[in-house]
Design a protein around this motif. Structure first.
Motif: not given
Length: 108
Positions: A22-23, A28-33, A36-41
């Motif tokens: 879930i985002i 402006k350019t990315q959606a992030i889940y 920190g280090s566990g994020s996915i872009k």
């Protein structure tokens, strides 16, 4: 389509949904889940429902925005997994096992 906070993305392996994301936030350019280090872009723009991961891990995993069909398939696979890993069939009575077999055979 531009991704927004709250959009649901599924990773697809072998064409089947395996993980749900879930985002949490967008730039402006990315959606992030995640954080920190566990994020996915992901790139904020999707193409045909598919989303591209930013700085992927080298594996060929596809990501797709949730559709009713994709959600249904993910939930179905989760139930199968739950049944496989959380059921101790050795503890079930013969009558319960026979009932399960009868139900499964009626679905074929």
């Amino acid at each position: 389509m531009e991704l927004k906070v709250g959009n649901i993305i599924y990773s697809l392996t072998g064409g089947e949904p395996t993980h749900k994301y879930i985002i949490d936030r967008v730039t402006k350019t990315q959606a992030i889940y995640g954080y920190g280090s566990g994020s996915i872009k992901f790139k904020i723009e999707s193409t045909g429902g598919f989303v591209e991961r930013v700085g992927g891990n080298g594996f060929r995993v596809h990501y797709k925005i949730e559709t009713p069909e994709l959600k249904e398939e993910f939930e179905r696979l989760c139930l199968i997994s739950k049944l496989q890993y959380n059921t101790n069939f050795n503890k079930l009575s013969k009558s319960k096992l026979e009932l399960m077999v009868k139900i499964l055979e009626s679905e074929e």
